[in-house]
Design a protein around this motif. Structure first.
Motif, PDB file in Angstrom:
ATOM      1  N   PHE A  10     -25.113  68.107  51.753  1.00  0.00           N
ATOM      2  CA  PHE A  10     -25.757  68.750  52.896  1.00  0.00           C
ATOM      3  C   PHE A  10     -27.260  68.812  52.694  1.00  0.00           C
ATOM      4  N   ASP A  11     -27.998  68.289  53.686  1.00  0.00           N
ATOM      5  CA  ASP A  11     -29.462  68.289  53.599  1.00  0.00           C
ATOM      6  C   ASP A  11     -30.133  68.670  54.925  1.00  0.00           C
ATOM      7  N   ARG A  12     -29.371  69.269  55.831  1.00  0.00           N
ATOM      8  CA  ARG A  12     -29.846  69.698  57.153  1.00  0.00           C
ATOM      9  C   ARG A  12     -30.045  68.559  58.141  1.00  0.00           C
ATOM     10  N   SER A  13     -29.784  67.335  57.752  1.00  0.00           N
ATOM     11  CA  SER A  13     -29.915  66.230  58.706  1.00  0.00           C
ATOM     12  C   SER A  13     -28.823  66.379  59.768  1.00  0.00           C
ATOM     13  N   PRO A  14     -29.014  65.787  60.944  1.00  0.00           N
ATOM     14  CA  PRO A  14     -27.951  65.850  61.956  1.00  0.00           C
ATOM     15  C   PRO A  14     -26.623  65.304  61.424  1.00  0.00           C
ATOM     16  N   GLU A  15     -26.703  64.278  60.595  1.00  0.00           N
ATOM     17  CA  GLU A  15     -25.486  63.679  60.044  1.00  0.00           C
ATOM     18  C   GLU A  15     -24.764  64.648  59.108  1.00  0.00           C
ATOM     19  N   SER A  16     -25.521  65.320  58.256  1.00  0.00           N
ATOM     20  CA  SER A  16     -24.870  66.247  57.328  1.00  0.00           C
ATOM     21  C   SER A  16     -24.375  67.499  58.063  1.00  0.00           C
ATOM     22  N   LYS A  33      -6.964  79.794  51.113  1.00  0.00           N
ATOM     23  CA  LYS A  33      -6.924  78.981  49.903  1.00  0.00           C
ATOM     24  C   LYS A  33      -7.871  77.786  49.939  1.00  0.00           C
ATOM     25  N   SER A  34      -8.396  77.453  51.088  1.00  0.00           N
ATOM     26  CA  SER A  34      -9.308  76.312  51.194  1.00  0.00           C
ATOM     27  C   SER A  34     -10.726  76.745  50.859  1.00  0.00           C
ATOM     28  N   ARG A  35     -11.502  75.785  50.402  1.00  0.00           N
ATOM     29  CA  ARG A  35     -12.906  76.067  50.123  1.00  0.00           C
ATOM     30  C   ARG A  35     -13.738  74.842  50.467  1.00  0.00           C
ATOM     31  N   VAL A  36     -14.934  75.115  50.920  1.00  0.00           N
ATOM     32  CA  VAL A  36     -15.905  74.067  51.213  1.00  0.00           C
ATOM     33  C   VAL A  36     -17.034  74.225  50.212  1.00  0.00           C
ATOM     34  N   LEU A  37     -17.437  73.105  49.623  1.00  0.00           N
ATOM     35  CA  LEU A  37     -18.511  73.120  48.633  1.00  0.00           C
ATOM     36  C   LEU A  37     -19.666  72.252  49.122  1.00  0.00           C
ATOM     37  N   PRO A  38     -20.631  72.851  49.822  1.00  0.00           N
ATOM     38  CA  PRO A  38     -21.817  72.077  50.181  1.00  0.00           C
ATOM     39  C   PRO A  38     -22.629  71.817  48.914  1.00  0.00           C
ATOM     40  N   GLU A  62     -32.182  75.240  48.174  1.00  0.00           N
ATOM     41  CA  GLU A  62     -31.620  76.581  48.377  1.00  0.00           C
ATOM     42  C   GLU A  62     -31.566  76.930  49.862  1.00  0.00           C
ATOM     43  N   ALA A  63     -32.614  76.569  50.609  1.00  0.00           N
ATOM     44  CA  ALA A  63     -32.636  76.846  52.043  1.00  0.00           C
ATOM     45  C   ALA A  63     -31.547  76.063  52.770  1.00  0.00           C
ATOM     46  N   CYS A  64     -31.363  74.812  52.394  1.00  0.00           N
ATOM     47  CA  CYS A  64     -30.299  74.003  52.998  1.00  0.00           C
ATOM     48  C   CYS A  64     -28.933  74.623  52.725  1.00  0.00           C
ATOM     49  N   LEU A  65     -28.715  75.007  51.474  1.00  0.00           N
ATOM     50  CA  LEU A  65     -27.422  75.576  51.097  1.00  0.00           C
ATOM     51  C   LEU A  65     -27.191  76.939  51.743  1.00  0.00           C
ATOM     52  N   ALA A  66     -28.248  77.717  51.923  1.00  0.00           N
ATOM     53  CA  ALA A  66     -28.111  79.007  52.608  1.00  0.00           C
ATOM     54  C   ALA A  66     -27.648  78.791  54.046  1.00  0.00           C
ATOM     55  N   GLU A  67     -28.182  77.768  54.692  1.00  0.00           N
ATOM     56  CA  GLU A  67     -27.749  77.444  56.059  1.00  0.00           C
ATOM     57  C   GLU A  67     -26.277  77.045  56.070  1.00  0.00           C
ATOM     58  N   ALA A  68     -25.865  76.215  55.113  1.00  0.00           N
ATOM     59  CA  ALA A  68     -24.465  75.787  55.042  1.00  0.00           C
ATOM     60  C   ALA A  68     -23.549  76.979  54.779  1.00  0.00           C
ATOM     61  N   GLU A  69     -23.976  77.887  53.881  1.00  0.00           N
ATOM     62  CA  GLU A  69     -23.176  79.080  53.584  1.00  0.00           C
ATOM     63  C   GLU A  69     -23.043  79.979  54.813  1.00  0.00           C
ATOM     64  N   ALA A  72     -20.542  78.419  57.144  1.00  0.00           N
ATOM     65  CA  ALA A  72     -19.182  78.600  56.631  1.00  0.00           C
ATOM     66  C   ALA A  72     -18.716  80.044  56.819  1.00  0.00           C
ATOM     67  N   LYS A  73     -19.612  80.984  56.588  1.00  0.00           N
ATOM     68  CA  LYS A  73     -19.262  82.395  56.766  1.00  0.00           C
ATOM     69  C   LYS A  73     -18.881  82.662  58.218  1.00  0.00           C
ATOM     70  N   GLN A  74     -19.667  82.099  59.129  1.00  0.00           N
ATOM     71  CA  GLN A  74     -19.383  82.274  60.552  1.00  0.00           C
ATOM     72  C   GLN A  74     -18.022  81.666  60.905  1.00  0.00           C
TER      73      GLN A  74
END
Length: 171
Positions: A10-16, A33-38, A62-69, A72-74
């Motif tokens: 994950f890098d914030r690109s439209p593709e990711s 039981k599932s997990r996503v690992l950006p 860190e900013a990219c991963l915070a967005e992914a987290e 996922a939380k949502q």
């Protein structure tokens, strides 16, 4: 039914971002039981030690991963973000897939190359040959070496004049 582990570069690109949406959709099979690992990989030039202090690049990761987290939380999906430094993203991602015993790797890619014109405008070039698709060295490496199944996600190839904003994920 056991959940799945889904790794998503994950890098914030439209593709990711599209890949993250698909990863979250797939992980919803069993949220408990599932997990996503950006994963975000800071690539370190060979002129520097691989463990060099790179605060600007690390902060971007860190900013990219915070967005992914947050996404996922949502979606109410368990998320474990990974920030790494490595010489090359492809081998680092494949190594994580192996050590974390990942079930599925979702890879967001573009179907067109992006170039910049003389005036700074961004234009997409359609591929001239259907014989091969150049996904880039990172995607090629992952597809060739991943120890798990890989789902490649790309935006639909449609005529921009007739494009309709929609996705199977939002339906």
């Amino acid at each position: 039914m056991a959940g799945i582990s889904v790794l998503i570069p994950f890098d914030r690109s439209p593709e990711s971002r599209r890949g993250l949406d698909v990863a979250l959709h797939l992980a919803r099979v069993d949220r408990r039981k599932s997990r996503v690992l950006p994963i975000y990989v800071v690539e370190v030039d060979r002129a520097f030690p691989v463990d060099s202090d790179l605060p600007q690049q690390s902060a971007q990761g860190e900013a990219c991963l915070a967005e992914a987290e947050a996404t996922a939380k949502q979606a109410r999906v368990s998320c474990e973000a990974i920030l790494l430094q490595a010489r090359s993203a492809g081998p680092a991602i494949v190594d994580v897939a192996a050590t974390e015993q990942i079930d599925l790797l979702v890879l967001g890619v573009s179907h067109a190359n992006t170039v910049y014109g003389g005036g700074g405008e961004q234009t997409a070039l359609a591929r001239r040959s259907s014989a091969a698709i150049d996904l880039g060295h990172t995607a090629d490496y992952i597809l060739s070496h991943a120890p798990c199944e890989v789902v490649v996600v790309r935006e639909p190839a449609v005529d921009p004049a007739s494009a309709v904003n929609g996705s199977f994920l939002s339906q």
